[in-house]
Design an enzyme around this catalytic site. Structure first.
Site, PDB file in Angstrom:
ATOM      1  N   SER A  92       0.822  -1.216   0.000  1.00 31.92           N
ATOM      2  CA  SER A  92       0.000   0.000   0.000  1.00 31.92           C
ATOM      3  C   SER A  92       0.854   1.264   0.000  1.00 31.92           C
ATOM      4  O   SER A  92       1.792   1.397   0.800  1.00 31.92           O
ATOM      5  CB  SER A  92      -0.928   0.017   1.220  1.00 31.92           C
ATOM      6  OG  SER A  92      -1.612   1.250   1.304  1.00 31.92           O
ATOM      7  N   LYS A 112     -13.828  -3.879   2.710  1.00 35.99           N
ATOM      8  CA  LYS A 112     -14.653  -2.702   2.449  1.00 35.99           C
ATOM      9  C   LYS A 112     -16.126  -2.929   2.783  1.00 35.99           C
ATOM     10  O   LYS A 112     -16.808  -2.013   3.251  1.00 35.99           O
ATOM     11  CB  LYS A 112     -14.490  -2.251   0.998  1.00 35.99           C
ATOM     12  CG  LYS A 112     -13.100  -1.701   0.684  1.00 35.99           C
ATOM     13  CD  LYS A 112     -13.020  -1.161  -0.730  1.00 35.99           C
ATOM     14  CE  LYS A 112     -11.647  -0.573  -1.016  1.00 35.99           C
ATOM     15  NZ  LYS A 112     -11.571   0.026  -2.372  1.00 35.99           N
ATOM     16  N   ASN A 151     -14.291   2.700   2.216  1.00 34.72           N
ATOM     17  CA  ASN A 151     -12.836   2.600   2.337  1.00 34.72           C
ATOM     18  C   ASN A 151     -12.282   3.541   3.398  1.00 34.72           C
ATOM     19  O   ASN A 151     -11.075   3.706   3.504  1.00 34.72           O
ATOM     20  CB  ASN A 151     -12.159   2.864   0.989  1.00 34.72           C
ATOM     21  CG  ASN A 151     -12.243   4.328   0.569  1.00 34.72           C
ATOM     22  OD1 ASN A 151     -13.097   5.082   1.049  1.00 34.72           O
ATOM     23  ND2 ASN A 151     -11.368   4.736  -0.329  1.00 34.72           N
ATOM     24  N   ASP A 197     -13.482   6.305  -2.986  1.00 37.83           N
ATOM     25  CA  ASP A 197     -13.043   5.809  -4.293  1.00 37.83           C
ATOM     26  C   ASP A 197     -13.761   6.522  -5.429  1.00 37.83           C
ATOM     27  O   ASP A 197     -13.173   6.783  -6.482  1.00 37.83           O
ATOM     28  CB  ASP A 197     -13.278   4.302  -4.396  1.00 37.83           C
ATOM     29  CG  ASP A 197     -12.274   3.488  -3.597  1.00 37.83           C
ATOM     30  OD1 ASP A 197     -11.158   3.992  -3.363  1.00 37.83           O
ATOM     31  OD2 ASP A 197     -12.611   2.357  -3.201  1.00 37.83           O
ATOM     32  N   GLY A 225     -14.591  -5.702 -15.212  1.00 37.52           N
ATOM     33  CA  GLY A 225     -14.502  -6.065 -13.802  1.00 37.52           C
ATOM     34  C   GLY A 225     -15.861  -6.064 -13.136  1.00 37.52           C
ATOM     35  O   GLY A 225     -16.833  -5.495 -13.648  1.00 37.52           O
TER      36      GLY A 225
END
Length: 296
Positions: A23, A74, A94, A113, A136
């Site tokens: 991260s 999440k 998040n 996000d 996705g």
């Protein structure tokens, strides 16, 4: 003259996830603190394995003043919260901000996000898009679909390895009044016909799509005017390789814009800094330049 300091009470902040060592949130948040002149704030990585969010929430979360949440937690973060910010209908968060003090704190959950994607599109000067091919089906895809709807997209072609996993995404888009078509995962090149191709795929899936599209470039009917990729590594990402290959076919005509996952990450982190530190505006572009500028 010295830089003016921003008064923020001492805070202990963290990012959690599984995995977490990769991260870049600590570097992005630290860049914001330097740019804003904020002292007395710590921000660390905490590895919370899959299936251990409840234990973390009980044993560690009360000692923290704010948490950035990455996968796979999440949904759990959203469910934990007493209050929710914009886009609560997505069921994912998040960011967790405590309400009150003590070991029995309640929490407010936020999804930054969507703001990150919106900021990335703006950074790449992408606007006026009406149709999107979205790759996705996970949590990031839900945020991406929301940001694209808010940017004006009304027609979507969806691609995912599992047709069944697209159900939440289809429902979200239909509720927003969008027209939805499901493309052929095994022939993604046939779906590269929208104003923007936007990917929320993990690296493995992105490599599969890139391998197929690059072998069947002759079946791409139209070069999209824009691309978005939630990935920010490796460089170039699979979608960046597709972008470069398509650009090479344009004979010097207008190059499609490309919004990067690095810009998304910087803008979503900037919104987190605003929520966690109580500042009006965090410097997303300065954060991007410090962490990613020399590498891209």
């Amino acid at each position: 003259m010295g830089e003016e300091k921003v008064a923020v009470r001492p805070l202990r902040l963290a990012v959690i996830g599984d995995p977490i060592a990769h991260s870049l949130s600590p570097e992005l948040h630290a860049a914001a603190y330097r740019a804003l002149g904020i002292d007395g704030v710590s921000y660390e990585r905490i590895h919370v394995p899959r299936g251990e969010f409840e234990q973390f929430a009980r044993d560690v979360l009360p000692s923290l003043d704010g948490v950035s949440v990455t996968m796979p937690h999440k949904i759990h973060a959203h469910e934990l919260a007493l209050a929710h910010g914009p886009h609560a209908e997505l069921g994912i968060a998040n960011t967790l901000i405590p309400l009150g003090e003590g070991r029995h704190r309640q929490y407010a959950a936020f999804n930054t996000d969507v703001a990150g994607i919106t900021g990335a599109l703006a950074s790449a000067r992408i606007s006026g898009i009406e149709s999107a091919t979205l790759l996705g089906s996970g949590a990031t895809a839900l945020s991406l679909a929301t940001a694209l709807c808010e940017a004006g997209c009304t027609n979507f072609t969806l691609l995912a390895r599992s047709r069944e996993k697209l159900a939440p995404l289809e429902s979200l888009l239909i509720r927003r009044g969008a027209r939805v078509n499901v493309g052929d995962w095994d022939r993604p090149e046939l779906s590269f016909h929208s104003d923007i191709v936007a990917s929320a795929l993990a690296l493995e899936g992105a490599e599969v799509v890139a391998e197929r599209v690059l072998r069947h470039m002759h079946d791409v009917a139209r070069v999209p005017s824009a691309f978005f990729d939630a990935l920010y590594f490796p460089h170039p990402t699979p979608l960046e390789r597709i972008h470069a290959a398509l650009v090479s076919t344009l004979d010097g005509t207008c190059e499609p814009a490309f919004a990067t996952g690095a810009h998304m990450l910087a803008h979503q982190a900037a919104r987190q800094v605003e929520l966690m530190c109580g500042v009006d505006q965090a410097p997303a572009e300065a954060m991007y330049e410090e962490v990613f500028g020399s590498a891209r």
